[in-house]
Design a protein around this motif. Structure first.
Motif, PDB file in Angstrom:
ATOM      1  N   GLU A 174      -3.383   1.798  -7.958  1.00 23.05           N
ATOM      2  CA  GLU A 174      -2.203   0.628  -7.613  1.00 23.05           C
ATOM      3  C   GLU A 174      -2.136  -0.164  -8.815  1.00 23.05           C
ATOM      4  OE1 GLU A 174       0.694  -0.237  -7.414  1.00 23.05           O
ATOM      5  OE2 GLU A 174       0.221   0.195  -5.307  1.00 23.05           O
ATOM      6  N   THR A 175      -0.421  -0.318  -9.485  1.00 17.86           N
ATOM      7  CA  THR A 175      -0.068  -0.642 -10.736  1.00 17.86           C
ATOM      8  C   THR A 175      -1.033  -2.586 -11.090  1.00 17.86           C
ATOM      9  OG1 THR A 175       1.639  -1.796  -9.819  1.00 17.86           O
ATOM     10  CG2 THR A 175       1.710   0.823 -10.889  1.00 17.86           C
ATOM     11  N   GLN A 176      -0.726  -2.956 -11.753  1.00 17.30           N
ATOM     12  CA  GLN A 176      -1.370  -4.066 -12.984  1.00 17.30           C
ATOM     13  C   GLN A 176      -0.239  -5.182 -11.603  1.00 17.30           C
ATOM     14  OE1 GLN A 176      -3.942  -5.128 -14.583  1.00 17.30           O
ATOM     15  NE2 GLN A 176      -4.687  -3.332 -15.027  1.00 17.30           N
ATOM     16  N   GLY A 177      -1.073  -5.760 -10.883  1.00 18.40           N
ATOM     17  CA  GLY A 177      -0.076  -7.233 -10.868  1.00 18.40           C
ATOM     18  C   GLY A 177       0.327  -6.804  -8.903  1.00 18.40           C
ATOM     19  N   SER A 178       0.452  -5.399  -8.908  1.00 20.77           N
ATOM     20  CA  SER A 178       0.391  -4.627  -7.051  1.00 20.77           C
ATOM     21  C   SER A 178      -0.450  -5.193  -6.295  1.00 20.77           C
ATOM     22  CB  SER A 178       0.779  -3.662  -7.075  1.00 20.77           C
ATOM     23  OG  SER A 178       2.074  -3.517  -7.635  1.00 20.77           O
ATOM     24  N   ILE A 179      -2.115  -4.672  -6.732  1.00 21.03           N
ATOM     25  CA  ILE A 179      -3.382  -5.980  -6.285  1.00 21.03           C
ATOM     26  C   ILE A 179      -4.237  -6.337  -6.662  1.00 21.03           C
ATOM     27  CG2 ILE A 179      -3.509  -3.539  -4.456  1.00 21.03           C
ATOM     28  CD1 ILE A 179      -5.013  -2.022  -6.844  1.00 21.03           C
ATOM     29  N   SER A 180      -5.620  -6.753  -7.383  1.00 23.29           N
ATOM     30  CA  SER A 180      -6.227  -7.191  -7.669  1.00 23.29           C
ATOM     31  C   SER A 180      -7.410  -6.358  -8.612  1.00 23.29           C
ATOM     32  CB  SER A 180      -7.119  -8.223  -6.755  1.00 23.29           C
ATOM     33  OG  SER A 180      -7.667  -7.922  -6.242  1.00 23.29           O
ATOM     34  N   ALA A 181      -7.222  -6.817  -9.681  1.00 20.03           N
ATOM     35  CA  ALA A 181      -8.272  -6.145 -10.498  1.00 20.03           C
ATOM     36  C   ALA A 181      -9.815  -5.330  -9.213  1.00 20.03           C
ATOM     37  CB  ALA A 181      -8.997  -7.005 -11.454  1.00 20.03           C
ATOM     38  N   GLU A 182     -10.082  -6.340  -8.357  1.00 26.67           N
ATOM     39  CA  GLU A 182     -11.019  -6.262  -7.574  1.00 26.67           C
ATOM     40  C   GLU A 182     -10.831  -4.832  -6.690  1.00 26.67           C
ATOM     41  OE1 GLU A 182      -9.875  -9.399  -8.390  1.00 26.67           O
ATOM     42  OE2 GLU A 182     -11.981  -9.698  -9.293  1.00 26.67           O
TER      43      GLU A 182
ATOM     44  N   VAL B 296      -7.122  12.208  -0.808  1.00 27.21           N
ATOM     45  CA  VAL B 296      -8.353  10.961  -0.331  1.00 27.21           C
ATOM     46  C   VAL B 296      -7.769   9.581  -1.051  1.00 27.21           C
ATOM     47  CG1 VAL B 296     -10.530   9.891  -1.171  1.00 27.21           C
ATOM     48  CG2 VAL B 296      -9.988  12.313  -1.374  1.00 27.21           C
ATOM     49  N   PRO B 297      -7.731   9.092   0.845  1.00 28.39           N
ATOM     50  CA  PRO B 297      -6.673   7.469   0.781  1.00 28.39           C
ATOM     51  C   PRO B 297      -7.706   6.766   0.188  1.00 28.39           C
ATOM     52  CG  PRO B 297      -7.220   8.549   2.780  1.00 28.39           C
ATOM     53  CD  PRO B 297      -7.698   9.707   1.774  1.00 28.39           C
ATOM     54  N   PHE B 298      -6.640   5.649  -0.272  1.00 26.23           N
ATOM     55  CA  PHE B 298      -6.848   4.736  -1.035  1.00 26.23           C
ATOM     56  C   PHE B 298      -6.826   3.449   0.048  1.00 26.23           C
ATOM     57  CE2 PHE B 298      -5.763   6.670  -5.696  1.00 26.23           C
ATOM     58  CZ  PHE B 298      -7.021   6.943  -5.292  1.00 26.23           C
ATOM     59  N   PRO B 299      -7.950   2.485  -0.151  1.00 21.66           N
ATOM     60  CA  PRO B 299      -7.370   0.865   0.428  1.00 21.66           C
ATOM     61  C   PRO B 299      -6.733   0.095  -0.261  1.00 21.66           C
ATOM     62  CG  PRO B 299      -9.776   1.076  -0.587  1.00 21.66           C
ATOM     63  CD  PRO B 299      -9.509   2.749  -0.755  1.00 21.66           C
ATOM     64  N   HIS B 300      -6.144  -1.074   0.526  1.00 19.78           N
ATOM     65  CA  HIS B 300      -4.861  -1.440  -0.539  1.00 19.78           C
ATOM     66  C   HIS B 300      -3.237  -1.455  -0.099  1.00 19.78           C
ATOM     67  CE1 HIS B 300      -9.462  -4.564  -0.147  1.00 19.78           C
ATOM     68  NE2 HIS B 300      -9.812  -3.566  -0.931  1.00 19.78           N
ATOM     69  N   ALA B 301      -2.772  -1.642   0.496  1.00 20.41           N
ATOM     70  CA  ALA B 301      -1.655  -1.650   0.379  1.00 20.41           C
ATOM     71  C   ALA B 301      -0.690  -2.980  -1.292  1.00 20.41           C
ATOM     72  CB  ALA B 301      -0.411  -1.702   1.347  1.00 20.41           C
ATOM     73  N   SER B 302      -0.033  -2.105  -2.158  1.00 21.42           N
ATOM     74  CA  SER B 302       0.915  -2.715  -2.792  1.00 21.42           C
ATOM     75  C   SER B 302       1.381  -3.874  -2.283  1.00 21.42           C
ATOM     76  CB  SER B 302       1.648  -2.244  -3.711  1.00 21.42           C
ATOM     77  OG  SER B 302       2.470  -1.754  -3.001  1.00 21.42           O
ATOM     78  N   VAL B 303       1.352  -5.191  -3.339  1.00 20.38           N
ATOM     79  CA  VAL B 303       1.888  -6.667  -2.578  1.00 20.38           C
ATOM     80  C   VAL B 303       2.776  -6.197  -2.248  1.00 20.38           C
ATOM     81  CG1 VAL B 303       2.730  -9.156  -2.712  1.00 20.38           C
ATOM     82  CG2 VAL B 303       0.473  -7.757  -4.270  1.00 20.38           C
ATOM     83  N   PHE B 304       4.293  -5.656  -2.644  1.00 20.99           N
ATOM     84  CA  PHE B 304       5.581  -6.156  -2.285  1.00 20.99           C
ATOM     85  C   PHE B 304       5.635  -4.569  -1.562  1.00 20.99           C
ATOM     86  CE2 PHE B 304       4.696  -8.203  -6.874  1.00 20.99           C
ATOM     87  CZ  PHE B 304       5.044  -9.531  -6.389  1.00 20.99           C
ATOM     88  N   ARG B 305       6.282  -3.685  -2.129  1.00 21.21           N
ATOM     89  CA  ARG B 305       6.476  -2.667  -1.486  1.00 21.21           C
ATOM     90  C   ARG B 305       5.320  -1.590   0.016  1.00 21.21           C
ATOM     91  NH1 ARG B 305       7.563   1.041  -6.336  1.00 21.21           N
ATOM     92  NH2 ARG B 305       8.945  -0.625  -7.600  1.00 21.21           N
ATOM     93  N   ARG B 306       4.231  -2.299  -0.062  1.00 19.22           N
ATOM     94  CA  ARG B 306       2.866  -2.487   0.912  1.00 19.22           C
ATOM     95  C   ARG B 306       3.173  -0.367   0.620  1.00 19.22           C
ATOM     96  NH1 ARG B 306       0.943  -5.919   0.923  1.00 19.22           N
ATOM     97  NH2 ARG B 306      -0.557  -5.546   3.112  1.00 19.22           N
ATOM     98  N   GLN B 307       2.677   0.087  -0.701  1.00 17.75           N
ATOM     99  CA  GLN B 307       2.569   1.421  -0.660  1.00 17.75           C
ATOM    100  C   GLN B 307       1.477   1.438  -0.532  1.00 17.75           C
ATOM    101  OE1 GLN B 307       4.803   4.090  -3.695  1.00 17.75           O
ATOM    102  NE2 GLN B 307       3.113   3.240  -5.186  1.00 17.75           N
TER     103      GLN B 307
END
Length: 275
Positions: free
Chosen positions: A146-154, A111-122
Motif C-alpha cells: 500500500e502507498t505512503q500515507g494510506s497506511i502506516s509504516a508498521e 496472498v491477501p494483505f492486512p490493513h485497508a487503505s485509509v481513504f478508499r478502504r482498498q
C-alpha cells in the motif's frame, strides 16, 4: 470491492512455446509497475525491445487489469497468472499484480494483505506462482504494498509479513518482486534471509527507489547483473527493474533453508476466468 479468497477471481493464459526439460544456466527477472495498465502498447514496446529487458524469463507486473495482462502475455508469448486484489475506485476495473513467465506455471494463488487503505478502504494482495524451470522449482511473488500515507509504516511491514509467512515453509528458491512503496522494506526482507538485489540502484519512481527484486535460495555469486531500465518510453511513471540470476548449484549452500539462515546472519468469490 476487495477480493480476499485465495483463488478467485483469477485469470490465466498459456502463450509460451513448450519449454525444454533442461534447466538453463541463468534466468532474467523483470518487475514493472504499469500505471493503471493504461499504456499497454508502450509497455509491450519497452519489455520487448529494451536490451536489459528483452527475453525475460519472468516478469512481474503491478497495477494491472485483466485485459492488459492478457495483451502483454500474448504479445511476448508468455504464460501468465493474474489474481487481482480489487476493483479499483479510479479505473472501475480489476486492479492488482500479475506474473508472466516463459516457463510452466504449476500453481497460482492470492496472498491477501492486512490493513485497508485509509481513504478508499482498498485491500491489496500479492499474486504468487510456483514455476517449473527445467528441473528447478521457483516460487515468485508479484507484490504491490500500500502507498505512503494510506497506511502506516508498521502496517506496511505487516503486509510484507504476509508474503514472508506464505513463503516460510517453502523449500523452493523464492523471488519477491514489485512495488514496495518503501525503500526500507528491502532491509526488512534482507533481515529475514533474502538477498536485496536492488539495494543500490537509485530512483525507480520520481525521486524514490520503491521498485525492488529480492531473492532467497540464491547466493551472491549467482547474481550475474542487476539494473534499472531508465527509459520507460512513456509506459508508466515507474521504471522497470531487472536482474539476471544463475541457477547452477551454489557453493554457498547445501539447502535453501540453511542458505537463508547464513544470509540473515551475514547481514545481521466470482467465477474464475481462464484464457
Amino acid at each position: 470491492m476487495n477480493f480476499t479468497d485465495a483463488a478467485a477471481p483469477r485469470f490465466e493464459g498459456r502463450y509460451a512455446a513448450r519449454p525444454p526439460d533442461v534447466t538453463p544456466a541463468e534466468i532474467r527477472v523483470v518487475t514493472f509497475n504499469i500505471k493503471y495498465a493504461r499504456e499497454i502498447d508502450r509497455a509491450i514496446e519497452v519489455l520487448r525491445d529494451s536490451d536489459s529487458l528483452r527475453g525475460a524469463d519472468i516478469i512481474t507486473l503491478q497495477e494491472m487489469d485483466d485485459a492488459g495482462t492478457e495483451r502483454i502475455a500474448r504479445a511476448l508469448r508468455m504464460n501468465y497468472a493474474y489474481l487481482p486484489s480489487t476493483i479499483h475506485a479510479v479505473t472501475d476495473t480489476f486492479f492488482g499484480p500479475a506474473v508472466l513467465t516463459r516457463w510452466r506455471i504449476d500453481s497460482a494463488w492470492r496472498v491477501p494483505f492486512p490493513h485497508a487503505s485509509v481513504f478508499r478502504r482498498q485491500r491489496r494482495s500479492a499474486t504468487a506462482v510456483r514455476i517449473r524451470i527445467g528441473r528447478e522449482r521457483l516460487r515468485v511473488y508479484s507484490v504491490h504494498l500500500e502507498t505512503q500515507g494510506s497506511i502506516s509504516a508498521e502496517e506496511r511491514v505487516e503486509q510484507a509479513d504476509a508474503v514472508l509467512k506464505d513463503a516460510a515453509a517453502a523449500r523452493d528458491r523464492i523471488i519477491v518482486a514489485g512495488d514496495l512503496n518503501s525503500y526500507g522494506i528491502g532491509q526488512y526482507f534482507m533481515d529475514k534471509g533474502f538477498l536485496w538485489l536492488t539495494q543500490s540502484f537509485g530512483e525507480t519512481f520520481m525521486l524514490w527507489g520503491w521498485d525492488h527484486l529480492l531473492a532467497r535460495g540464491f547466493s551472491r555469486d549467482q547474481v550475474r547483473s542487476v539494473g534499472v531500465e531508465r527509459n520507460a518510453r512513456g509506459a508508466s511513471d515507474h521504471r522497470p527493474v531487472w536482474a539476471v540470476l544463475g541457477l547452477e548449484p551454489s557453493a554457498s549452500s547445501e539447502s535453501h533453508p540453511r542458505f537463508s539462515q547464513t544470509i540473515a546472519e551475514r547481514h545481521s468469490r466470482p467465477a474464475s476466468v481462464t484464457r
